[in-house]
Design a protein around this motif. Structure first.
Motif, mmCIF file in Angstrom:
data_model
loop_
_atom_site.group_PDB
_atom_site.id
_atom_site.type_symbol
_atom_site.label_atom_id
_atom_site.label_comp_id
_atom_site.label_asym_id
_atom_site.label_seq_id
_atom_site.Cartn_x
_atom_site.Cartn_y
_atom_site.Cartn_z
ATOM 1 N N PRO A 321 6.274 24.620 -9.921
ATOM 2 C CA PRO A 321 7.291 25.608 -9.535
ATOM 3 C C PRO A 321 6.849 26.501 -8.374
ATOM 4 C CG PRO A 321 7.116 25.499 -11.921
ATOM 5 C CD PRO A 321 5.970 24.709 -11.364
ATOM 6 N N SER A 322 5.575 26.865 -8.319
ATOM 7 C CA SER A 322 5.087 27.697 -7.214
ATOM 8 C C SER A 322 5.205 26.964 -5.882
ATOM 9 C CB SER A 322 3.630 28.098 -7.457
ATOM 10 O OG SER A 322 3.495 28.902 -8.603
ATOM 11 N N ILE A 323 4.783 25.705 -5.865
ATOM 12 C CA ILE A 323 4.866 24.920 -4.632
ATOM 13 C C ILE A 323 6.318 24.676 -4.251
ATOM 14 C CG2 ILE A 323 4.291 22.697 -3.586
ATOM 15 C CD1 ILE A 323 1.760 22.673 -5.305
ATOM 16 N N GLU A 324 7.173 24.463 -5.253
ATOM 17 C CA GLU A 324 8.597 24.294 -4.961
ATOM 18 C C GLU A 324 9.177 25.559 -4.350
ATOM 19 O OE1 GLU A 324 12.853 23.173 -7.164
ATOM 20 O OE2 GLU A 324 11.006 23.355 -8.352
ATOM 21 N N LEU A 325 8.760 26.720 -4.834
ATOM 22 C CA LEU A 325 9.222 27.989 -4.263
ATOM 23 C C LEU A 325 8.824 28.098 -2.799
ATOM 24 C CD1 LEU A 325 10.403 30.856 -4.450
ATOM 25 C CD2 LEU A 325 8.172 31.616 -5.326
ATOM 26 N N LEU A 326 7.571 27.769 -2.492
ATOM 27 C CA LEU A 326 7.113 27.822 -1.102
ATOM 28 C C LEU A 326 7.923 26.879 -0.219
ATOM 29 C CD1 LEU A 326 3.216 27.897 -1.570
ATOM 30 C CD2 LEU A 326 4.735 29.824 -1.104
ATOM 31 N N ASP A 327 8.184 25.693 -0.729
ATOM 32 C CA ASP A 327 8.961 24.720 0.043
ATOM 33 C C ASP A 327 10.374 25.217 0.290
ATOM 34 O OD1 ASP A 327 6.762 23.110 0.068
ATOM 35 O OD2 ASP A 327 7.514 21.644 -1.377
ATOM 36 N N ARG A 328 10.982 25.795 -0.727
ATOM 37 C CA ARG A 328 12.357 26.281 -0.591
ATOM 38 C C ARG A 328 12.439 27.412 0.446
ATOM 39 N NH1 ARG A 328 16.072 26.432 -5.783
ATOM 40 N NH2 ARG A 328 15.572 24.444 -6.794
ATOM 41 N N VAL A 329 11.526 28.361 0.333
ATOM 42 C CA VAL A 329 11.564 29.510 1.238
ATOM 43 C C VAL A 329 11.262 29.064 2.669
ATOM 44 C CG1 VAL A 329 10.534 31.742 1.786
ATOM 45 C CG2 VAL A 329 10.942 31.114 -0.600
ATOM 46 N N ALA A 330 10.212 28.268 2.840
ATOM 47 C CA ALA A 330 9.848 27.808 4.178
ATOM 48 C C ALA A 330 10.970 26.971 4.788
ATOM 49 C CB ALA A 330 8.564 26.993 4.124
ATOM 50 N N GLY A 331 11.628 26.148 3.957
ATOM 51 C CA GLY A 331 12.728 25.330 4.455
ATOM 52 C C GLY A 331 13.900 26.160 4.931
ATOM 53 N N ARG A 332 14.263 27.168 4.155
ATOM 54 C CA ARG A 332 15.377 28.030 4.553
ATOM 55 C C ARG A 332 15.056 28.842 5.805
ATOM 56 N NH1 ARG A 332 18.089 31.518 -0.061
ATOM 57 N NH2 ARG A 332 19.001 32.361 1.864
ATOM 58 N N LEU A 333 13.824 29.346 5.881
ATOM 59 C CA LEU A 333 13.447 30.151 7.042
ATOM 60 C C LEU A 333 13.424 29.319 8.326
ATOM 61 C CD1 LEU A 333 10.589 32.358 5.533
ATOM 62 C CD2 LEU A 333 12.920 33.063 6.091
ATOM 63 N N SER A 334 13.175 28.016 8.196
ATOM 64 C CA SER A 334 13.188 27.156 9.380
ATOM 65 C C SER A 334 14.611 26.848 9.843
ATOM 66 C CB SER A 334 12.445 25.850 9.081
ATOM 67 O OG SER A 334 13.153 25.079 8.112
ATOM 68 N N ARG A 335 15.582 27.014 8.925
ATOM 69 C CA ARG A 335 16.973 26.697 9.255
ATOM 70 C C ARG A 335 17.836 27.931 9.481
ATOM 71 N NH1 ARG A 335 15.949 23.628 4.612
ATOM 72 N NH2 ARG A 335 17.298 25.047 3.406
ATOM 73 N N GLU A 336 17.411 29.079 8.924
ATOM 74 C CA GLU A 336 18.246 30.280 8.965
ATOM 75 C C GLU A 336 17.520 31.423 9.671
ATOM 76 O OE1 GLU A 336 19.239 31.344 4.977
ATOM 77 O OE2 GLU A 336 19.646 29.271 4.366
ATOM 78 N N ASN A 337 18.271 32.312 10.231
ATOM 79 C CA ASN A 337 17.719 33.542 10.786
ATOM 80 C C ASN A 337 17.772 34.599 9.687
ATOM 81 O OD1 ASN A 337 16.744 35.542 12.457
ATOM 82 N ND2 ASN A 337 18.724 35.938 13.440
ATOM 83 N N ALA A 338 16.790 34.548 8.793
ATOM 84 C CA ALA A 338 16.826 35.385 7.585
ATOM 85 C C ALA A 338 15.495 36.102 7.408
ATOM 86 C CB ALA A 338 17.130 34.524 6.360
ATOM 87 N N TRP A 339 15.536 37.159 6.603
ATOM 88 C CA TRP A 339 14.335 37.923 6.270
ATOM 89 C C TRP A 339 13.601 37.199 5.153
ATOM 90 C CZ3 TRP A 339 14.326 43.077 3.118
ATOM 91 C CH2 TRP A 339 13.036 43.629 3.126
ATOM 92 N N ASP A 340 12.316 36.978 5.325
ATOM 93 C CA ASP A 340 11.564 36.176 4.354
ATOM 94 C C ASP A 340 11.566 36.799 2.961
ATOM 95 O OD1 ASP A 340 9.488 38.074 5.725
ATOM 96 O OD2 ASP A 340 8.474 37.390 3.908
ATOM 97 N N GLN A 341 11.542 38.129 2.855
ATOM 98 C CA GLN A 341 11.521 38.756 1.533
ATOM 99 C C GLN A 341 12.834 38.541 0.791
ATOM 100 O OE1 GLN A 341 9.233 42.328 0.540
ATOM 101 N NE2 GLN A 341 11.186 43.385 0.230
ATOM 102 N N ALA A 342 13.947 38.590 1.520
ATOM 103 C CA ALA A 342 15.245 38.346 0.882
ATOM 104 C C ALA A 342 15.320 36.911 0.374
ATOM 105 C CB ALA A 342 16.370 38.636 1.868
ATOM 106 N N VAL A 343 14.901 35.967 1.200
ATOM 107 C CA VAL A 343 14.936 34.553 0.801
ATOM 108 C C VAL A 343 13.993 34.309 -0.376
ATOM 109 C CG1 VAL A 343 14.479 32.192 1.573
ATOM 110 C CG2 VAL A 343 15.569 33.835 3.122
#
Length: 431
Positions: A321-343
């Motif tokens: 689950p920890s690695i999945e969380l990192l993948d999800r956040v990193a994936g969204r940040l690469s596609r979206e102009n978003a704040w990392d803490q919110a994601v």
């Protein structure tokens, strides 16, 4: 009777008398005394006394020739060497205690996992049922990054360490950061240098440092990016640490360490994070009532709320689950102009719903007085006589943009005992 008396007289005649034996002993004693008097005219004890006096004289003469100071210097050197060995021994004991604690925790985790994943069981009596809270760790894969694996084997203690990312834009804050870590005596920490200047700066200051192999995308952000851009990189970079089987306490550099955080972790969740909350309700969750008068009888709607986890300070175990969380956040940040803490918080807390599968990760909120954000410190703690006596584990200057002066003031207040060090600063920030 006559016969016995005669026999007795016969025996006495064949042996020397008692008086003659005493006289012989006295004569031998006198003779021995004369011999000793001749050999030692000043007495036996006089010779021993002269030997001691000669020894003292030799020591005094040695003092005049510089031998005594040399002996003192040798003694001082021995004492210093013993002190160093004592410190090293204490560090070894600490490492062994950390490993023992990790082994005990691992044993408990393994037992719980076996119980939960083994044969099916009936539910126990009311109040006795507890589900599995700690996910199993992944199998370490050193082929992911052999160079990093070798470095972590040298730096980490109990398969865990503090990790911070830094480039030359945060050099001054980084210095306050690692100086506070050294002052506390935390050995297991590592700086991931995002440019050559920080790598060299860490080496000069004897700070464990790691610079990744060239990566065009990451290097472009790492060398010139600001705080938020660099913050977003950590989710990609931390993945390798977890794949190698290490637990990571991710730390931004705008943090002052006052105690060893590893002494205050529970390690029972995938993610253990500090909160942006400032009291029990905001940090740990509360029932917030939303009022909509137009609904009449149903105007009050109850909601569950919690202030976000801070993505600049969290502990993450090497689980799926920890690695999945990192993948999800990193994936969204690469596609979206978003704040990392919110994601980070959205992926951690949003539940599964139509069109979205939520993350099944265990999480724990850290004690907000021990792992303190700067709002708690500057708005409440410094104004409260009792709370100001509390020594937090860390203070994160996350609520204020004037980070460096506030970090230095925190060091003055908690480390150097300057009582008015925090007073010049306003509660919030000036626009």
């Amino acid at each position: 009777m006559a016969v016995r008396r005669d026999g007795s007289l016969m025996r006495d005649k064949g042996q020397p008398s008692r008086g003659s034996r005493i006289a012989a002993a006295i004569a031998v004693g006198v003779l021995l005394g004369c011999v000793l008097a001749f050999l030692y005219p000043h007495g036996l004890f006089g010779a021993a006394s002269r030997a001691r006096i000669a020894s003292i004289s030799d020591l005094q003469s040695g003092s005049s020739s510089g031998e005594l100071p040399e002996r003192f210097n040798l003694m001082k050197s021995d004492i210093a060497s013993l002190s160093e060995k004592n410190v090293a021994l204490k560090n070894q004991i600490r490492v062994l205690n950390e490993r023992l604690r990790s082994a005990e925790q691992g044993k408990d985790h393994a037992h719980n996992q076996f119980s939960a994943l083994g044969d099916q069981h009936k539910a126990g009596p009311f109040g006795t049922v507890k589900g599995l809270r700690t996910n199993p760790t992944v199998m370490p894969d050193e082929s992911v990054n052999p160079r990093l694996a070798k470095l972590l084997d040298e730096v980490a203690i109990g398969k865990e360490l503090i990790v911070a990312l830094a480039n030359s834009n945060v050099r001054e804050m980084l210095e306050v950061w690692f100086t506070s870590i050294k002052r506390v005596g935390i050995p297991n920490y590592l700086v991931v240098a995002l440019d050559d200047e920080i790598e060299n700066f860490c080496k000069v200051n004897d700070v464990p440092v790691y610079k990744r192999d060239p990566d065009q995308d990451i290097d472009a952000v790492g060398k010139s990016g600001g705080n938020h851009a660099v913050s977003g990189l950590k989710f990609r970079i931390l993945r390798e640490f977890l794949q190698l089987g290490y637990s990571v306490l991710l730390s931004d550099v705008d943090i002052v360490y006052l105690q060893n955080p590893f002494d205050y972790l529970y390690r029972d969740s995938d993610v253990e994070s500090m909160s942006d909350g400032h009291n029990n309700y905001t940090a740990y969750g509360y029932n917030d009532v939303f009022d909509e008068p137009a609904m009449g009888w149903a105007r009050y709607a109850h909601t569950m709320r919690i202030w976000v986890y801070n993505s600049g300070f969290f502990y993450m175990r090497p689980t799926i689950p920890s690695i999945e969380l990192l993948d999800r956040v990193a994936g969204r940040l690469s596609r979206e102009n978003a704040w990392d803490q919110a994601v980070f918080n959205e992926e951690l807390f949003f539940p599964s719903h139509p069109g979205y599968d939520g993350l099944h990760a265990a999480k724990r909120t850290m004690d907000f007085y021990l792992f303190m954000n700067s709002k708690v410190l500057f708005k409440m703690v410094r104004k409260n006589a009792k709370l100001s006596k509390l020594k937090p584990v860390i203070v994160h200057v996350n609520y204020h943009p004037d980070k460096l002066p506030r970090m230095k003031a925190i060091v003055e207040f908690y480390t150097n005992g300057k009582k008015d060090a925090l007073q010049p600063f306003p509660d919030g920030s000036e626009w």
